[in-house]
Design an enzyme around this catalytic site. Structure first.
Site, PDB file in Angstrom:
ATOM      1  N   LEU A 142     -61.799 151.458 -38.403  1.00 33.16           N
ATOM      2  CA  LEU A 142     -60.802 151.701 -39.442  1.00 33.16           C
ATOM      3  C   LEU A 142     -59.872 152.842 -39.013  1.00 33.16           C
ATOM      4  CD1 LEU A 142     -59.796 151.251 -42.405  1.00 33.16           C
ATOM      5  CD2 LEU A 142     -61.504 152.916 -43.128  1.00 33.16           C
ATOM      6  N   TRP A 161     -62.002 157.377 -32.768  1.00 38.92           N
ATOM      7  CA  TRP A 161     -63.293 157.832 -33.308  1.00 38.92           C
ATOM      8  C   TRP A 161     -64.258 156.675 -33.544  1.00 38.92           C
ATOM      9  CZ3 TRP A 161     -62.683 162.551 -32.210  1.00 38.92           C
ATOM     10  CH2 TRP A 161     -61.610 163.312 -32.645  1.00 38.92           C
ATOM     11  N   THR A 193     -67.451 154.811 -33.462  1.00 44.43           N
ATOM     12  CA  THR A 193     -68.881 154.915 -33.146  1.00 44.43           C
ATOM     13  C   THR A 193     -69.357 153.587 -32.558  1.00 44.43           C
ATOM     14  OG1 THR A 193     -69.202 156.475 -34.952  1.00 44.43           O
ATOM     15  CG2 THR A 193     -71.175 155.360 -34.146  1.00 44.43           C
ATOM     16  N   GLY A 200     -84.839 183.137 -35.585  1.00 40.20           N
ATOM     17  CA  GLY A 200     -84.301 184.301 -34.871  1.00 40.20           C
ATOM     18  C   GLY A 200     -83.655 183.857 -33.560  1.00 40.20           C
ATOM     19  N   GLU A 226     -67.150 158.745 -42.535  1.00 40.56           N
ATOM     20  CA  GLU A 226     -67.280 157.870 -43.720  1.00 40.56           C
ATOM     21  C   GLU A 226     -66.818 158.600 -44.987  1.00 40.56           C
ATOM     22  OE1 GLU A 226     -70.451 155.066 -43.886  1.00 40.56           O
ATOM     23  OE2 GLU A 226     -70.761 155.188 -41.721  1.00 40.56           O
ATOM     24  N   THR A 237     -64.667 162.483 -45.685  1.00 42.55           N
ATOM     25  CA  THR A 237     -65.019 163.905 -45.645  1.00 42.55           C
ATOM     26  C   THR A 237     -65.571 164.332 -47.012  1.00 42.55           C
ATOM     27  OG1 THR A 237     -62.829 164.565 -46.407  1.00 42.55           O
ATOM     28  CG2 THR A 237     -63.126 164.396 -44.008  1.00 42.55           C
ATOM     29  N   SER A 238     -66.127 165.538 -47.076  1.00 42.78           N
ATOM     30  CA  SER A 238     -66.661 166.021 -48.360  1.00 42.78           C
ATOM     31  C   SER A 238     -65.550 166.113 -49.408  1.00 42.78           C
ATOM     32  CB  SER A 238     -67.323 167.389 -48.171  1.00 42.78           C
ATOM     33  OG  SER A 238     -68.476 167.225 -47.375  1.00 42.78           O
TER      34      SER A 238
HETATM   35  C1  LIG Z   1     -68.065 161.526 -34.330  1.00 39.92           C
HETATM   36  C2  LIG Z   1     -67.183 160.701 -35.211  1.00 39.92           C
HETATM   37  C3  LIG Z   1     -67.495 159.369 -35.431  1.00 39.92           C
HETATM   38  C4  LIG Z   1     -66.670 158.573 -36.219  1.00 39.92           C
HETATM   39  N1  LIG Z   1     -66.934 157.232 -36.359  1.00 39.92           N
HETATM   40  C5  LIG Z   1     -66.010 156.421 -36.934  1.00 39.92           C
HETATM   41  C6  LIG Z   1     -66.153 154.993 -36.897  1.00 39.92           C
HETATM   42  O1  LIG Z   1     -67.152 154.464 -36.390  1.00 39.92           O
HETATM   43  N2  LIG Z   1     -65.170 154.234 -37.421  1.00 39.92           N
HETATM   44  C7  LIG Z   1     -64.060 154.769 -37.989  1.00 39.92           C
HETATM   45  O2  LIG Z   1     -63.213 154.020 -38.451  1.00 39.92           O
HETATM   46  N3  LIG Z   1     -63.902 156.127 -38.056  1.00 39.92           N
HETATM   47  C8  LIG Z   1     -64.836 156.949 -37.537  1.00 39.92           C
HETATM   48  N4  LIG Z   1     -64.667 158.325 -37.567  1.00 39.92           N
HETATM   49  C9  LIG Z   1     -63.475 158.882 -38.179  1.00 39.92           C
HETATM   50  C10 LIG Z   1     -63.753 159.658 -39.450  1.00 39.92           C
HETATM   51  O3  LIG Z   1     -64.102 158.768 -40.485  1.00 39.92           O
HETATM   52  C11 LIG Z   1     -62.515 160.510 -39.765  1.00 39.92           C
HETATM   53  O4  LIG Z   1     -62.507 161.559 -38.816  1.00 39.92           O
HETATM   54  C12 LIG Z   1     -62.520 161.056 -41.177  1.00 39.92           C
HETATM   55  O5  LIG Z   1     -62.322 160.006 -42.095  1.00 39.92           O
HETATM   56  C13 LIG Z   1     -61.433 162.109 -41.400  1.00 39.92           C
HETATM   57  O6  LIG Z   1     -60.186 161.680 -40.901  1.00 39.92           O
HETATM   58  P1  LIG Z   1     -59.352 162.643 -39.931  1.00 39.92           P
HETATM   59  O7  LIG Z   1     -60.251 163.076 -38.850  1.00 39.92           O
HETATM   60  O8  LIG Z   1     -58.091 161.964 -39.571  1.00 39.92           O
HETATM   61  O9  LIG Z   1     -59.033 163.917 -40.827  1.00 39.92           O
HETATM   62  P2  LIG Z   1     -57.814 164.065 -41.849  1.00 39.92           P
HETATM   63  O10 LIG Z   1     -57.731 162.888 -42.739  1.00 39.92           O
HETATM   64  O11 LIG Z   1     -56.610 164.455 -41.094  1.00 39.92           O
HETATM   65  O12 LIG Z   1     -58.315 165.308 -42.716  1.00 39.92           O
HETATM   66  C14 LIG Z   1     -58.167 166.675 -42.283  1.00 39.92           C
HETATM   67  C15 LIG Z   1     -58.654 167.565 -43.419  1.00 39.92           C
HETATM   68  O13 LIG Z   1     -57.844 167.361 -44.604  1.00 39.92           O
HETATM   69  C16 LIG Z   1     -58.676 167.006 -45.705  1.00 39.92           C
HETATM   70  N5  LIG Z   1     -57.990 166.036 -46.557  1.00 39.92           N
HETATM   71  C17 LIG Z   1     -57.293 164.929 -46.192  1.00 39.92           C
HETATM   72  N6  LIG Z   1     -56.822 164.292 -47.269  1.00 39.92           N
HETATM   73  C18 LIG Z   1     -57.232 165.000 -48.347  1.00 39.92           C
HETATM   74  C19 LIG Z   1     -57.054 164.845 -49.759  1.00 39.92           C
HETATM   75  N7  LIG Z   1     -56.367 163.837 -50.281  1.00 39.92           N
HETATM   76  N8  LIG Z   1     -57.609 165.793 -50.570  1.00 39.92           N
HETATM   77  C20 LIG Z   1     -58.307 166.831 -50.072  1.00 39.92           C
HETATM   78  N9  LIG Z   1     -58.491 167.029 -48.747  1.00 39.92           N
HETATM   79  C21 LIG Z   1     -57.974 166.124 -47.904  1.00 39.92           C
HETATM   80  C22 LIG Z   1     -59.918 166.393 -45.083  1.00 39.92           C
HETATM   81  O14 LIG Z   1     -61.016 166.424 -45.968  1.00 39.92           O
HETATM   82  C23 LIG Z   1     -60.100 167.262 -43.852  1.00 39.92           C
HETATM   83  O15 LIG Z   1     -60.748 168.445 -44.222  1.00 39.92           O
HETATM   84  C24 LIG Z   1     -65.518 159.148 -36.832  1.00 39.92           C
HETATM   85  C25 LIG Z   1     -65.216 160.493 -36.612  1.00 39.92           C
HETATM   86  C26 LIG Z   1     -66.016 161.266 -35.796  1.00 39.92           C
HETATM   87  C27 LIG Z   1     -65.630 162.699 -35.545  1.00 39.92           C
END
Ligand SMILES: Cc1cc2nc3c(=O)[nH]c(=O)nc-3n(C[C@H](O)[C@H](O)[C@H](O)COP(=O)(O)OP(=O)(O)OC[C@H]3O[C@@H](n4cnc5c(N)ncnc54)[C@H](O)[C@@H]3O)c2cc1C
Length: 380
Positions: A125, A156, A158, A339, A363, A365-366
């Site tokens: 995705l 990203w 997996t 420690g 899946e 973020t928090s």
């Molecule tokens: C090791 C790893 C494995 C992964 N595996 C997969 C996978 O198998 N398939 C897949 O499709 N993706 C995968 N991902 C992607 C992952 O789901 C995304 O990294 C995640 O959804 C966040 O997207 P981003 O990294 O673009 O961060 P961004 O969307 O750019 O977010 C950056 C920051 O802004 C905050 N933020 C963004 N929008 C809002 C909002 N509306 N309100 C409040 N805060 C907000 C976020 O919480 C975060 O703190 C993986 C990522 C990693 C690192």
């Protein structure tokens, strides 16, 4: 809510624990160092039915409930969270999505081997410009004869370098925004797929994460899930269940951190006594135990709700939010309890800390979990 486990659930949990301790633990430290994918372990997990746990036996799955799945992921992740995520993506994203939305043809061709561990799946995705806001898909699928032609970039992913098939979202109609997104099953060996290098990650290092380029990839029309335009709905409904898997992974890391801390505190001596007799350490253990228990209740409830056909979107997000916080907090505290020994690789708690952080990111973020919870709370 009654969380008394059935005999079958206990047997599954114990089998997963036994497998983790005997088959996964011996190589987990080395694989963390080298980032080597656990190919043989995944193969054996497939043979034991752990790669398609909730899929119906009709489609070569194990036909188990979500709570059994959670218990298994938790036990596996307690020993190695890298293996936990490999399992979780195949089970609750790829297999679940295919069983729910795939045609009989797709289930026969892909779900059966995926659920029995003969194939591995990846869920695609995220894109460089579409993370939390997954509506911004730039990968395009253009119909041409009996195929679609796909162009774009996923990141990203997996299981990306190891997977046989990709459960992949692409735009079929840009003018419709997120209602123009569709889901496809794309074979990895399709000409035009460019698999990027494995990312050098902070944690879950033995799992496999990479970028995928799609350059004029021909995908047969029958490989679309459902119909054009429902891909976003498919991705979101799949992630709602997937979050229970990541929550279980987080729970495993939190529990491992807590148990390691109890054990170490009873062995380590300072000021003529074990550190477990120090109230400062006891308070840490009490806080850890409380957060693990609270998180497990929420995660098990989300799983039970799903099994009983009750609403579980809010519950899954709450479970992931709390369990991932428990994993991060407990693993940090576990280092403190150990420690200086907590800061070196010999004691596993530094890996728990590195592995824990991702559970607050993927899946959803928090912050995104809080949006989901608030949306569900304010509904109606
Ligand atoms: C090791 C790893 C494995 C992964 N595996 C997969 C996978 O198998 N398939 C897949 O499709 N993706 C995968 N991902 C992607 C992952 O789901 C995304 O990294 C995640 O959804 C966040 O997207 P981003 O990294 O673009 O961060 P961004 O969307 O750019 O977010 C950056 C920051 O802004 C905050 N933020 C963004 N929008 C809002 C909002 N509306 N309100 C409040 N805060 C907000 C976020 O919480 C975060 O703190 C993986 C990522 C990693 C690192």
């Amino acid at each position: 809510m009654n969380f008394d486990l059935t005999e079958e659930q206990i047997a599954i949990r114990d089998a997963a624990r036994d497998f983790a301790e005997t088959e996964i633990a011996p190589t987990s430290v080395e694989r963390d160092l080298t980032s080597e994918f656990p190919t043989e372990i995944v193969k054996k997990l497939g043979e034991l039915g752990f790669m398609g746990m909730m899929v119906s036996p009709e489609w070569s799955g194990a036909g188990m409930d979500t709570l059994s799945y959670v218990l298994a992921i938790e036990e596996i992740s307690k020993v190695d969270a890298s293996v936990g995520v490999i399992m979780s993506v195949n089970n609750s994203l790829v297999c679940y999505g295919l069983e729910k939305w795939g045609s009989e043809y797709l289930k026969e061709k892909y779900l059966k081997p995926l659920a029995s561990g003969k194939m591995l799946g990846a869920f695609c995705l995220s894109e460089p410009e579409a993370g939390s806001d997954a509506t911004q898909q730039r990968t395009e699928a253009v119909p041409e004869g009996d195929h679609y032609i796909l162009n774009g970039m996923k990141n990203w992913i997996t299981n990306g370098t190891q997977a046989d098939v990709y459960f992949l979202q692409a735009m079929t109609d840009k003018s419709k925004g997120y209602k123009g997104i569709s889901t496809f099953i794309v074979e990895k060996n399709s000409p035009g797929i460019e698999v990027g290098k494995k990312e050098d990650k902070m944690g879950i290092r033995s799992s496999d994460t990479c970028t995928l380029g799609l350059n004029n990839v021909k995908v047969p029309k029958e490989n679309i899930l459902g119909e054009e335009g429902i891909g976003f709905k498919i991705a979101m409904s799949t992630l709602n269940g997937g979050r229970i898997g990541v929550a279980a992974q987080a729970l495993g890391i939190a529990r491992a951190s807590f148990e390691a801390s109890v054990k170490y505190s009873k062995q380590r001596k300072a000021f003529d006594s074990t550190i477990s007799n120090l109230q400062a350490i006891q308070f840490k253990l009490a806080d850890m135990a409380t957060s693990v228990e609270a998180a497990s209740l929420l995660v098990y409830r989300a799983a039970k709700n799903k099994d009983e056909g009750k609403p579980y979107i809010k519950e899954a997000s709450m479970g992931k939010l709390l369990a991932s916080k428990a994993a991060v907090d407990c693993s940090l505290e576990a280092i403190q309890v150990h420690g200086g020994y907590g800061y070196v690789r010999e004691y596993l708690v530094e890996r728990y800390m590195r592995d824990s952080k991702i559970t607050q990111i993927y899946e959803g973020t928090s912050e995104i979990q809080k949006l989901v919870i608030a949306r569900e709370l304010l509904k109606g």
